[in-house]
Design a protein around this motif. Structure first.
Motif, PDB file in Angstrom:
ATOM      1  N   LEU A   2      70.614  18.207  39.785  1.00 40.73           N
ATOM      2  CA  LEU A   2      69.351  17.462  39.827  1.00 40.73           C
ATOM      3  C   LEU A   2      68.183  18.367  40.185  1.00 40.73           C
ATOM      4  CD1 LEU A   2      70.531  14.144  41.509  1.00 40.73           C
ATOM      5  CD2 LEU A   2      69.823  14.484  39.135  1.00 40.73           C
ATOM      6  N   ILE A   3      68.403  19.318  41.067  1.00 41.14           N
ATOM      7  CA  ILE A   3      67.326  20.262  41.403  1.00 41.14           C
ATOM      8  C   ILE A   3      66.910  21.058  40.167  1.00 41.14           C
ATOM      9  CG2 ILE A   3      66.804  22.380  42.678  1.00 41.14           C
ATOM     10  CD1 ILE A   3      68.477  21.249  44.979  1.00 41.14           C
ATOM     11  N   ALA A   4      67.895  21.554  39.416  1.00 40.64           N
ATOM     12  CA  ALA A   4      67.584  22.317  38.202  1.00 40.64           C
ATOM     13  C   ALA A   4      66.827  21.458  37.195  1.00 40.64           C
ATOM     14  CB  ALA A   4      68.873  22.861  37.590  1.00 40.64           C
ATOM     15  N   ILE A   5      67.247  20.217  37.026  1.00 38.05           N
ATOM     16  CA  ILE A   5      66.573  19.322  36.079  1.00 38.05           C
ATOM     17  C   ILE A   5      65.138  19.074  36.505  1.00 38.05           C
ATOM     18  CG2 ILE A   5      66.517  16.933  35.258  1.00 38.05           C
ATOM     19  CD1 ILE A   5      69.600  17.035  35.234  1.00 38.05           C
ATOM     20  N   LEU A   6      64.924  18.768  37.787  1.00 39.71           N
ATOM     21  CA  LEU A   6      63.580  18.445  38.262  1.00 39.71           C
ATOM     22  C   LEU A   6      62.644  19.653  38.184  1.00 39.71           C
ATOM     23  CD1 LEU A   6      64.485  16.189  41.304  1.00 39.71           C
ATOM     24  CD2 LEU A   6      63.230  15.490  39.252  1.00 39.71           C
ATOM     25  N   LEU A   7      63.172  20.841  38.367  1.00 46.00           N
ATOM     26  CA  LEU A   7      62.323  22.028  38.344  1.00 46.00           C
ATOM     27  C   LEU A   7      62.011  22.509  36.939  1.00 46.00           C
ATOM     28  CD1 LEU A   7      63.762  24.140  41.315  1.00 46.00           C
ATOM     29  CD2 LEU A   7      61.679  22.748  41.270  1.00 46.00           C
ATOM     30  N   PHE A   8      62.951  22.352  36.008  1.00 49.30           N
ATOM     31  CA  PHE A   8      62.775  22.969  34.696  1.00 49.30           C
ATOM     32  C   PHE A   8      62.575  21.964  33.561  1.00 49.30           C
ATOM     33  CE2 PHE A   8      65.418  25.977  37.192  1.00 49.30           C
ATOM     34  CZ  PHE A   8      64.513  27.033  37.254  1.00 49.30           C
ATOM     35  N   VAL A   9      63.201  20.815  33.627  1.00 50.32           N
ATOM     36  CA  VAL A   9      63.029  19.794  32.573  1.00 50.32           C
ATOM     37  C   VAL A   9      62.896  18.424  33.237  1.00 50.32           C
ATOM     38  CG1 VAL A   9      64.054  20.936  30.565  1.00 50.32           C
ATOM     39  CG2 VAL A   9      65.548  19.905  32.298  1.00 50.32           C
ATOM     40  N   PRO A  10      61.794  18.181  33.945  1.00 51.76           N
ATOM     41  CA  PRO A  10      61.703  16.982  34.789  1.00 51.76           C
ATOM     42  C   PRO A  10      61.867  15.667  34.057  1.00 51.76           C
ATOM     43  CG  PRO A  10      59.573  18.114  34.617  1.00 51.76           C
ATOM     44  CD  PRO A  10      60.595  19.035  34.062  1.00 51.76           C
ATOM     45  N   LYS A  11      61.410  15.586  32.790  1.00 50.90           N
ATOM     46  CA  LYS A  11      61.535  14.310  32.083  1.00 50.90           C
ATOM     47  C   LYS A  11      63.005  13.944  31.809  1.00 50.90           C
ATOM     48  CE  LYS A  11      57.219  12.979  31.485  1.00 50.90           C
ATOM     49  NZ  LYS A  11      56.521  14.016  32.264  1.00 50.90           N
ATOM     50  N   VAL A  12      63.871  14.938  31.775  1.00 54.24           N
ATOM     51  CA  VAL A  12      65.298  14.663  31.581  1.00 54.24           C
ATOM     52  C   VAL A  12      65.842  13.851  32.753  1.00 54.24           C
ATOM     53  CG1 VAL A  12      67.578  15.744  31.383  1.00 54.24           C
ATOM     54  CG2 VAL A  12      65.633  16.680  30.118  1.00 54.24           C
ATOM     55  N   PHE A  13      65.191  13.972  33.900  1.00 51.60           N
ATOM     56  CA  PHE A  13      65.633  13.212  35.067  1.00 51.60           C
ATOM     57  C   PHE A  13      65.630  11.712  34.780  1.00 51.60           C
ATOM     58  CE2 PHE A  13      64.446  10.684  38.784  1.00 51.60           C
ATOM     59  CZ  PHE A  13      65.494  10.973  39.650  1.00 51.60           C
ATOM     60  N   ILE A  14      64.668  11.247  33.992  1.00 52.87           N
ATOM     61  CA  ILE A  14      64.604   9.815  33.674  1.00 52.87           C
ATOM     62  C   ILE A  14      65.874   9.390  32.938  1.00 52.87           C
ATOM     63  CG2 ILE A  14      63.320   8.027  32.445  1.00 52.87           C
ATOM     64  CD1 ILE A  14      60.795   9.643  32.880  1.00 52.87           C
ATOM     65  N   GLY A  15      66.314  10.207  31.982  1.00 52.40           N
ATOM     66  CA  GLY A  15      67.527   9.885  31.252  1.00 52.40           C
ATOM     67  C   GLY A  15      68.757   9.904  32.139  1.00 52.40           C
ATOM     68  N   VAL A  16      68.856  10.921  32.994  1.00 50.77           N
ATOM     69  CA  VAL A  16      70.007  11.015  33.895  1.00 50.77           C
ATOM     70  C   VAL A  16      70.033   9.829  34.855  1.00 50.77           C
ATOM     71  CG1 VAL A  16      71.047  12.386  35.746  1.00 50.77           C
ATOM     72  CG2 VAL A  16      70.109  13.530  33.730  1.00 50.77           C
ATOM     73  N   ALA A  26      65.185   1.357  41.456  1.00 47.88           N
ATOM     74  CA  ALA A  26      65.329   2.661  40.795  1.00 47.88           C
ATOM     75  C   ALA A  26      64.107   3.001  39.955  1.00 47.88           C
ATOM     76  CB  ALA A  26      66.577   2.669  39.922  1.00 47.88           C
ATOM     77  N   ALA A  27      63.426   1.989  39.414  1.00 51.42           N
ATOM     78  CA  ALA A  27      62.258   2.232  38.564  1.00 51.42           C
ATOM     79  C   ALA A  27      61.148   2.952  39.323  1.00 51.42           C
ATOM     80  CB  ALA A  27      61.737   0.916  38.002  1.00 51.42           C
ATOM     81  N   PHE A  28      61.126   2.831  40.651  1.00 54.41           N
ATOM     82  CA  PHE A  28      60.085   3.523  41.414  1.00 54.41           C
ATOM     83  C   PHE A  28      60.278   5.035  41.390  1.00 54.41           C
ATOM     84  CE2 PHE A  28      59.615  -0.764  43.043  1.00 54.41           C
ATOM     85  CZ  PHE A  28      58.237  -0.894  43.076  1.00 54.41           C
ATOM     86  N   SER A  29      61.493   5.500  41.105  1.00 54.95           N
ATOM     87  CA  SER A  29      61.673   6.944  40.943  1.00 54.95           C
ATOM     88  C   SER A  29      60.986   7.421  39.663  1.00 54.95           C
ATOM     89  CB  SER A  29      63.159   7.299  40.918  1.00 54.95           C
ATOM     90  OG  SER A  29      63.807   6.753  39.783  1.00 54.95           O
ATOM     91  N   THR A  30      61.015   6.577  38.616  1.00 52.90           N
ATOM     92  CA  THR A  30      60.285   6.909  37.387  1.00 52.90           C
ATOM     93  C   THR A  30      58.788   6.919  37.647  1.00 52.90           C
ATOM     94  OG1 THR A  30      62.016   5.943  36.007  1.00 52.90           O
ATOM     95  CG2 THR A  30      59.856   6.212  35.005  1.00 52.90           C
ATOM     96  N   LEU A  31      58.292   5.894  38.336  1.00 53.03           N
ATOM     97  CA  LEU A  31      56.859   5.839  38.658  1.00 53.03           C
ATOM     98  C   LEU A  31      56.463   7.031  39.519  1.00 53.03           C
ATOM     99  CD1 LEU A  31      56.451   2.029  39.441  1.00 53.03           C
ATOM    100  CD2 LEU A  31      56.090   3.219  37.268  1.00 53.03           C
ATOM    101  N   LEU A  32      57.330   7.435  40.423  1.00 54.38           N
ATOM    102  CA  LEU A  32      57.040   8.592  41.272  1.00 54.38           C
ATOM    103  C   LEU A  32      56.994   9.871  40.450  1.00 54.38           C
ATOM    104  CD1 LEU A  32      56.645   9.290  44.304  1.00 54.38           C
ATOM    105  CD2 LEU A  32      59.102   9.714  44.415  1.00 54.38           C
ATOM    106  N   LEU A  33      57.893   9.986  39.482  1.00 53.94           N
ATOM    107  CA  LEU A  33      57.936  11.181  38.637  1.00 53.94           C
ATOM    108  C   LEU A  33      56.669  11.323  37.801  1.00 53.94           C
ATOM    109  CD1 LEU A  33      59.911  13.517  37.764  1.00 53.94           C
ATOM    110  CD2 LEU A  33      60.532  12.051  35.838  1.00 53.94           C
ATOM    111  N   LEU A  34      56.042  10.218  37.436  1.00 49.58           N
ATOM    112  CA  LEU A  34      54.851  10.248  36.591  1.00 49.58           C
ATOM    113  C   LEU A  34      53.574  10.575  37.360  1.00 49.58           C
ATOM    114  CD1 LEU A  34      55.619   7.124  34.369  1.00 49.58           C
ATOM    115  CD2 LEU A  34      56.033   9.539  33.841  1.00 49.58           C
ATOM    116  N   GLU A  35      53.655  10.633  38.689  1.00 48.54           N
ATOM    117  CA  GLU A  35      52.505  11.025  39.501  1.00 48.54           C
ATOM    118  C   GLU A  35      52.249  12.530  39.349  1.00 48.54           C
ATOM    119  OE1 GLU A  35      50.626   9.155  41.525  1.00 48.54           O
ATOM    120  OE2 GLU A  35      51.701   7.250  41.419  1.00 48.54           O
ATOM    121  N   PRO A  36      51.037  12.993  39.739  1.00 46.38           N
ATOM    122  CA  PRO A  36      50.802  14.447  39.757  1.00 46.38           C
ATOM    123  C   PRO A  36      51.855  15.142  40.627  1.00 46.38           C
ATOM    124  CG  PRO A  36      48.752  13.248  40.085  1.00 46.38           C
ATOM    125  CD  PRO A  36      49.847  12.224  40.131  1.00 46.38           C
ATOM    126  N   ASP A  37      52.389  16.259  40.141  1.00 41.94           N
ATOM    127  CA  ASP A  37      53.489  16.947  40.819  1.00 41.94           C
ATOM    128  C   ASP A  37      54.661  16.003  41.058  1.00 41.94           C
ATOM    129  OD1 ASP A  37      51.999  19.302  40.937  1.00 41.94           O
ATOM    130  OD2 ASP A  37      51.106  18.746  42.850  1.00 41.94           O
TER     131      ASP A  37
END
Length: 317
Positions: free
Chosen positions: A67-81, A174-185
């Protein structure tokens, strides 16, 4: 998840049948050469943590690094995972409920749960809310007629209420993790909240195993102790100070607020799932993750933490 992390001296919940002993053909010293008699081979006592610790550490480390690798390098993939994780968790919970004769409408929950989670990406909170309302209504109608038009449903109120609870408990939070990901940084914000939940788990586990003597809520989770809760607070506050300061470059006091808030809601999330499993008469929601149980057994504290993280970081950072 973290109910393992805060062990006490209280009697643990029954987890497995008593160890058995089996005869072996080993010879006893002093007997006739070649003579063989049965000897007891007791199994190693279970760890105080109540889990297969090596397996749990290996699985946890592997998931964490991925998950760390995904968030650092391909963050949008986190939504799928995360979406896959939500789907598996929904399957585990609905399966357990139906085994207990709680006939929640599985198809609307599985499909609608994915809509609740995914529609936050293109349409934000409005998409999440709309999908939630539509799925809740669909569950009511589905359960009303799932036995046909000529037969009145049995336990309609109970089953639909539990279905909407499940919808709120898993995909909505769980949807709040998606909303959080869409924030700046956003990738760093998600990483921050996940690090703090891990800090809470580790702190609770270490302090609970080493010092746990005073049960917190023995009627719900005998292994959870006040000493473990204090350990969670210490680790999570330190983690909050470091991550909010170094990753988000924000005021360190926000890290303190976030750290304390996540320990509280993560602990409550553990207790909620513990009570549900107690009422269903099961130990784990699933068996997919060795040493942890099912996916839902890993998400129990993450789900409310995603909401509180979104709330605190959106308001203060």
């Amino acid at each position: 998840m973290a109910e393992d992390a805060a062990a006490t001296g209280a009697a643990p919940e029954p987890e497995s049948p008593p160890d058995t002993v089996e005869p072996t053909g080993a010879a006893v010293a002093g007997d006739e050469p070649g003579a063989a008699v049965p000897q007891e081979q007791p199994k190693a006592p279970a760890s105080r943590a109540g889990r297969n610790l090596p397996a749990a550490l290996a699985v946890g480390l592997g998931l964490g690094l991925s998950l760390i690798a995904i968030l650092l390098f391909v963050p949008k993939v986190f939504i799928g995972v995360a979406g896959v994780g939500v789907g598996v968790a929904m399957w585990e919970v609905t399966k357990r409920l139906r085994e207990a004769d709680v006939l929640v409408p599985r198809i609307p929950l599985l499909v609608g749960g994915q809509a609740v989670f995914w529609l936050g990406w293109p349409w934000g909170a409005s998409g999440v809310l709309g999908a939630f309302a539509a799925t809740a209504l669909t569950c009511m109608v589905w359960r009303l007629f799932d036995h046909g038009l000529s037969t009145a449903p049995r336990n309609f109120l109970r089953d639909t209420a539990i279905a909407i609870f499940t919808l709120s408990w898993i995909p909505l939070l769980a949807a709040f993790s998606t909303l959080l990901l869409l924030e700046p940084d956003g990738n760093l914000r998600v990483l921050t909240f996940m690090i703090l939940v891990v800090c809470s788990d580790v702190g609770g586990y270490v302090a609970g195993v080493l010092f746990g003597r005073h049960p917190m809520v023995p009627a719900i989770s005998p292994k959870k102790s006040w000493e473990g809760f204090c350990g969670s607070l210490v680790f999570s506050v330190i983690g909050g100070l470091l991550t909010v300061t170094l990753l988000l470059e924000a005021n360190s006091m926000i890290g303190v607020v976030l750290g304390v808030g996540l320990v509280v809601v993560a602990t409550l999330g553990d207790l909620i799932e513990s009570q549900i499993k107690r009422e269903l008469g099961i130990k784990d929601m699933g068996t997919l993750l060795p040493g942890h149980g099912g996916i839902m057994d890993r998400l129990d504290s993450m789900l409310p933490s995603a909401f509180v993280s979104w709330l605190v970081l959106s308001a203060l950072v």
